[in-house]
Structures are given as structure tokens and as C-alpha cells.
Design a protein around this motif. Sequence first.
Motif, PDB file in Angstrom:
ATOM      1  N   ALA A  64       0.803  -1.234   0.000  1.00 19.31           N
ATOM      2  CA  ALA A  64       0.000   0.000   0.000  1.00 19.31           C
ATOM      3  C   ALA A  64       0.834   1.282   0.000  1.00 19.31           C
ATOM      4  O   ALA A  64       0.264   2.369  -0.083  1.00 19.31           O
ATOM      5  CB  ALA A  64      -0.919  -0.006   1.225  1.00 19.31           C
ATOM      6  N   ASP A  65       2.144   1.161   0.065  1.00 20.59           N
ATOM      7  CA  ASP A  65       3.033   2.318   0.156  1.00 20.59           C
ATOM      8  C   ASP A  65       3.058   3.092  -1.163  1.00 20.59           C
ATOM      9  O   ASP A  65       3.504   2.578  -2.187  1.00 20.59           O
ATOM     10  CB  ASP A  65       4.441   1.846   0.525  1.00 20.59           C
ATOM     11  N   ARG A  66       2.614   4.324  -1.131  1.00 22.09           N
ATOM     12  CA  ARG A  66       2.581   5.158  -2.343  1.00 22.09           C
ATOM     13  C   ARG A  66       3.970   5.474  -2.879  1.00 22.09           C
ATOM     14  O   ARG A  66       4.130   5.783  -4.053  1.00 22.09           O
ATOM     15  CB  ARG A  66       1.841   6.465  -2.062  1.00 22.09           C
ATOM     16  N   ASP A  67       4.993   5.398  -2.024  1.00 23.52           N
ATOM     17  CA  ASP A  67       6.360   5.692  -2.449  1.00 23.52           C
ATOM     18  C   ASP A  67       7.120   4.454  -2.919  1.00 23.52           C
ATOM     19  O   ASP A  67       8.235   4.565  -3.416  1.00 23.52           O
ATOM     20  CB  ASP A  67       7.139   6.355  -1.307  1.00 23.52           C
ATOM     21  N   ALA A  68       6.544   3.269  -2.741  1.00 23.05           N
ATOM     22  CA  ALA A  68       7.180   2.015  -3.177  1.00 23.05           C
ATOM     23  C   ALA A  68       6.681   1.664  -4.580  1.00 23.05           C
ATOM     24  O   ALA A  68       5.602   2.107  -4.989  1.00 23.05           O
ATOM     25  CB  ALA A  68       6.852   0.897  -2.190  1.00 23.05           C
ATOM     26  N   PRO A  69       7.436   0.863  -5.313  1.00 29.59           N
ATOM     27  CA  PRO A  69       7.065   0.565  -6.706  1.00 29.59           C
ATOM     28  C   PRO A  69       6.049  -0.570  -6.871  1.00 29.59           C
ATOM     29  O   PRO A  69       6.159  -1.369  -7.794  1.00 29.59           O
ATOM     30  CB  PRO A  69       8.400   0.200  -7.335  1.00 29.59           C
ATOM     31  N   HIS A  70       5.049  -0.650  -5.998  1.00 32.13           N
ATOM     32  CA  HIS A  70       4.020  -1.681  -6.158  1.00 32.13           C
ATOM     33  C   HIS A  70       2.649  -1.104  -6.487  1.00 32.13           C
ATOM     34  O   HIS A  70       1.965  -1.582  -7.399  1.00 32.13           O
ATOM     35  CB  HIS A  70       3.900  -2.541  -4.895  1.00 32.13           C
ATOM     36  N   LEU A  71       2.238  -0.124  -5.749  1.00 34.31           N
ATOM     37  CA  LEU A  71       0.857   0.359  -5.817  1.00 34.31           C
ATOM     38  C   LEU A  71       0.464   0.837  -7.217  1.00 34.31           C
ATOM     39  O   LEU A  71      -0.583   0.436  -7.740  1.00 34.31           O
ATOM     40  CB  LEU A  71       0.644   1.468  -4.782  1.00 34.31           C
ATOM     41  N   GLU A  72       1.294   1.650  -7.842  1.00 28.89           N
ATOM     42  CA  GLU A  72       0.940   2.168  -9.173  1.00 28.89           C
ATOM     43  C   GLU A  72       0.904   1.068 -10.240  1.00 28.89           C
ATOM     44  O   GLU A  72      -0.056   1.012 -11.015  1.00 28.89           O
ATOM     45  CB  GLU A  72       1.873   3.312  -9.587  1.00 28.89           C
ATOM     46  N   PRO A  73       1.899   0.149 -10.304  1.00 29.14           N
ATOM     47  CA  PRO A  73       1.776  -0.940 -11.278  1.00 29.14           C
ATOM     48  C   PRO A  73       0.538  -1.809 -11.051  1.00 29.14           C
ATOM     49  O   PRO A  73      -0.091  -2.267 -12.004  1.00 29.14           O
ATOM     50  CB  PRO A  73       3.061  -1.742 -11.098  1.00 29.14           C
ATOM     51  N   TRP A  74       0.184  -2.024  -9.761  1.00 24.38           N
ATOM     52  CA  TRP A  74      -1.028  -2.804  -9.476  1.00 24.38           C
ATOM     53  C   TRP A  74      -2.265  -2.078  -9.996  1.00 24.38           C
ATOM     54  O   TRP A  74      -3.138  -2.679 -10.628  1.00 24.38           O
ATOM     55  CB  TRP A  74      -1.151  -3.067  -7.981  1.00 24.38           C
ATOM     56  N   ARG A  75      -2.338  -0.792  -9.761  1.00 25.76           N
ATOM     57  CA  ARG A  75      -3.493  -0.021 -10.252  1.00 25.76           C
ATOM     58  C   ARG A  75      -3.545  -0.041 -11.774  1.00 25.76           C
ATOM     59  O   ARG A  75      -4.621  -0.159 -12.361  1.00 25.76           O
ATOM     60  CB  ARG A  75      -3.424   1.412  -9.732  1.00 25.76           C
ATOM     61  N   GLU A  76      -2.378   0.065 -12.425  1.00 23.47           N
ATOM     62  CA  GLU A  76      -2.347   0.012 -13.887  1.00 23.47           C
ATOM     63  C   GLU A  76      -2.830  -1.342 -14.392  1.00 23.47           C
ATOM     64  O   GLU A  76      -3.596  -1.432 -15.355  1.00 23.47           O
ATOM     65  CB  GLU A  76      -0.937   0.284 -14.420  1.00 23.47           C
ATOM     66  N   PHE A  77      -2.404  -2.424 -13.738  1.00 22.11           N
ATOM     67  CA  PHE A  77      -2.867  -3.762 -14.118  1.00 22.11           C
ATOM     68  C   PHE A  77      -4.390  -3.840 -14.004  1.00 22.11           C
ATOM     69  O   PHE A  77      -5.067  -4.334 -14.914  1.00 22.11           O
ATOM     70  CB  PHE A  77      -2.227  -4.841 -13.241  1.00 22.11           C
TER      71      PHE A  77
END
Length: 165
Positions: free
Chosen positions: A87-100
Motif C-alpha cells: 500500500a506504500d505510495r512511495d514504493a514501486p508496487h501500488l501504481e503498477p497494481w493499479r495500472e494492471f
Amino acid sequence: MTREVFPGRYTAKPEQETVTVFLIGMRANRWWKFARVQRVAKQMPKMLRHLATHPESGMLGFESWVGRTTILLSYWESPEHLQRFAADRDAPHLEPWREFMRTALGTGHVGVWHETYEVRVADAESVYADMPAFGLAKATAHVPVGPGMNTARQRLGRERRPAAA
């Protein structure tokens, strides 16, 4: 890259009471849609680089296998550490997950999955014979199998020990 092979038998010896085991992967359902598959696949190395440089994130270590179905096995300090990273907005997970979720979900081109397990160390058993440091032992402590740890039952602490005389 060859890792040193440790002759003999070894086991893992985590210091904490529990370990969170996280399995995640993707499957190229339509491998001929290479560009779409690649767009999803290229996100994981970014995440792993981030986690390697941010030990406070709580990932202890990982192993991975690449193929039509790709699997990443990782060990974490706790489910909370894993969820905080996700859930960390500064880590490289949340945005790629939202894009998927916006662009790939429902197309059937690429499948993603994960499973999370919180395991009491007392209920976990491992043995590595003539292997490099691997899995839970690589993520925590890699120790030789010694007296009282020769069988799975002993490593799980389930074999009755003789009463002291």
C-alpha cells in the motif's frame, strides 16, 4: 551465477516466532501477446530492487522461477510488513497494481496470483542436502543439521526426547 554448494545437510533456523511466506506469480495466458505480458513482467524486478535497498520494508529474502508461469517465493517479517509495502505510495508496487487493474484485468492475456501464509517457526521444518543456501535458510539462518535435528520430526520438535536420568 553459481552459488557455493554446502556439502551435507543443513536446515533453517529463524530467530523470530513467525515468518510470513508470500507466493506471487504471473502466467502468460496468451504468450503471443508478448508486449502485454512483458509490461506486467517487468514490474517485479523494480520491486525486488526497491526491497533489497530498503530492509526496513521487512522482506527477509526470496527465490524465483521464470517460465510461462512465473513464481516468486518470499519470506517477510510479518503480514503487516507485506501489506505496508503493497500500500506504500512511495514504493514501486501500488501504481503498477493499479495500472494492471485498469488495463489488463479481464483481457485474459496475463494472469496474476498470490498466496500469503503466516507460519509459526515451531511448525516449520526444512532440510537442504548438498545445496547452496536456499529458501528460508538463505532468508534467515543456514545451519548444519546436528544431533537432535536428524529427522523432520526432530526438527519440528515432535519427537519425544528420553527423560533425563
